[in-house]
Design a protein around this motif. Structure first.
Motif: not given
Length: 182
Positions: A40, A100, A125-126, A129, A134
């Motif tokens: 990304n 990312n 999760e961070e 993503g 991500d």
């Protein structure tokens, strides 16, 4: 004078090995998903070697769009390149590639690599993503013939074509791995 650099980036794509006391017992492994290899954003952080450490010189955002159809296999991106990038400093000697990393990285401006290279304290999760598309990646350890290091040497050139011909090769790895235990 103008200074250009180019970087070829290889994403993790080799199957790892594992030990199993009972071969054939659980060989039903799910393949990874294409979104786990999605690129990304790409940031190149350039340093110069000084007094046993590396001093920050410049950060450049690289356009990830060329990655969409470059080096893909089974819809998984394996590699990409930055093209020739113009840099502002003639003494740049090494690069850190952050894939990312938007919103994850600390401020590297004015810091040495040692100061920037602190433990990443983020939730899973961070790091991957919310949608699992991500995955944060950065330089894999690099062996320079004498020691292991993280930063990869780059060579500045005076033209874009020269930079493309002598592009640095950087392998990146994920900061998180997906594991399923049953």
């Amino acid at each position: 004078a103008k200074h250009y650099v180019a970087v070829n980036i290889a994403l993790p794509n080799n199957a790892a090995t594992r030990a199993d006391a009972n071969p054939g017992h659980n060989d039903n492994f799910a393949d990874g998903e294409a979104k786990e290899y999605q690129v990304n954003d790409v940031t190149l952080v350039f340093y110069t070697a000084e007094a046993g450490d590396y001093t920050f010189k410049q950060a450049v955002s690289a356009n990830p769009s060329p990655w969409a159809n470059n080096g893909t296999e089974d819809n998984i991106t394996l590699s990409g390149n930055t093209g020739a990038i113009k840099v502002d400093h003639a003494d740049i000697s090494h690069v850190l590639v952050l894939v990312n990393a938007e919103g994850l990285t600390a401020d590297y401006t004015g810091k040495t690599f040692s100061e920037f290279n602190v433990a990443l304290t983020k939730t899973a999760e961070e790091i991957i993503g919310a949608a699992g598309d991500d995955f944060f990646m950065s330089n894999a350890p690099y062996y320079d013939g004498e020691t292991f290091t993280t930063l990869v040497p780059v060579t500045l050139k005076s033209t874009e074509n020269e930079a493309l011909e002598s592009a640095a090769n950087v392998k990146v790895e994920r900061a998180a791995a997906k594991v399923q235990v049953v």
